[in-house]
Design an enzyme around this catalytic site. Sequence first.
Site, short mmCIF file in Angstrom:
data_model
loop_
_atom_site.label_atom_id
_atom_site.label_comp_id
_atom_site.label_asym_id
_atom_site.label_seq_id
_atom_site.Cartn_x
_atom_site.Cartn_y
_atom_site.Cartn_z
CD GLU A 1 0.99 4.07 -7.22
OE1 GLU A 1 0.27 3.17 -6.72
OE2 GLU A 1 2.11 3.83 -7.70
CD GLU B 1 7.02 3.84 -1.62
OE1 GLU B 1 7.38 2.71 -1.93
OE2 GLU B 1 5.88 4.27 -1.81
CB SER C 1 12.59 1.03 -9.32
OG SER C 1 11.57 1.68 -10.05
CG HIS D 1 1.60 4.42 -2.40
ND1 HIS D 1 1.57 4.87 -3.70
CD2 HIS D 1 2.58 3.48 -2.34
CE1 HIS D 1 2.49 4.23 -4.40
NE2 HIS D 1 3.12 3.37 -3.59
N GLY E 1 6.95 -2.53 -4.99
CA GLY E 1 5.77 -2.61 -5.85
C GLY E 1 5.95 -3.73 -6.86
N GLY E 2 6.40 -3.36 -8.06
CA GLY E 2 6.48 -4.32 -9.17
C GLY E 2 7.14 -5.66 -8.82
N GLY F 1 7.84 2.74 -9.80
CA GLY F 1 7.31 2.13 -11.03
C GLY F 1 8.01 2.61 -12.30
CG ASN G 1 1.60 -1.08 -2.75
OD1 ASN G 1 0.47 -1.55 -2.82
ND2 ASN G 1 1.87 0.18 -3.06
CD1 TRP G 2 1.36 -7.74 -3.11
CD2 TRP G 2 -0.38 -9.03 -3.65
NE1 TRP G 2 1.60 -8.98 -2.59
CE2 TRP G 2 0.54 -9.80 -2.91
CE3 TRP G 2 -1.57 -9.65 -4.09
CZ2 TRP G 2 0.32 -11.15 -2.60
CZ3 TRP G 2 -1.78 -10.98 -3.78
CH2 TRP G 2 -0.84 -11.73 -3.05
CE LYS G 3 2.71 0.22 -6.84
NZ LYS G 3 3.31 1.36 -7.52
#
Length: 251
Positions: free
Chosen positions: A98, A168, A214, A96, A235-236, A174, A9-11
């Site tokens: 977010e 998640e 993470s 998600h 993510g990251g 994150g 997930n590049w966000k």
Amino acid sequence: MRKKIIAGNWKMNLNLSESIELISGIKNGLVNQQLNCELVICPPFTSLETASVLIKDSAIKLGGQNMYYEENGAFTAEISASMLKSVGCQYVILGHSERRTIFGETNELINKKIKKALTSQLTPIFCIGETLEERESGSTFDVVKKQVVEGLSEINSEDAQKIVIAYEPVWAIGTGKTASKEQAEEVHAFIRSLLCELYSNEVAEEITIQYGGSVKPDNAVELLSQPNIDGALVGGACLKADSFIAIGAAC
Ligand code: PEP
């Protein structure tokens, strides 16, 4: 037999040229690697079409990070399922945390999106998970149950098997804090037993349940070796080709 899926997930990261660079890094890194999982990238909407062309002859699959449930019309800034399909997406991340917390998405809205994705032959990656406050107050299972039951409302067994669930824990997204393998496996096993109750054992066994929060190359092996963890939503660590591929290799 359910598939192991690693999705990135590049966000809201990477412009077009940066996206091209990351995709070529992933493709180069895969040249001498045979991964035991499906690798999915979910770039921002602005990079999807180019990404689709770049991954054409590779094993990498494409996903969107969100969509709206209507077919088309006066929904400024929204993207439909058929638009995602038209640029080569096979997956779409829905619900998600977010989207839930920053943009106010509810279980009801997410359910509509999941149904639309399914009728459009897109695989929803349906995200669920509790906040730190909910975990500390002992309500993790209640929260997750409500998200699953309401998110999958009116979805039959045949369609349920086409969904990927991503557990998640919000406190692990994150933050660098990963759930321990025991904490993650406990919730994954709970989700699978819930799917068994809602559908059947056969259906529950077919559904891929990813862990997200993470995930990094150095914790991927222990998480992915749990019996009910069938991949990761990353993510990251998906923004660097080598760490994304290393997580894929952990499968
Ligand atoms: C995510 O955004 O879905 C996620 C899991 O992020 P991170 O890996 O950075 O925690």
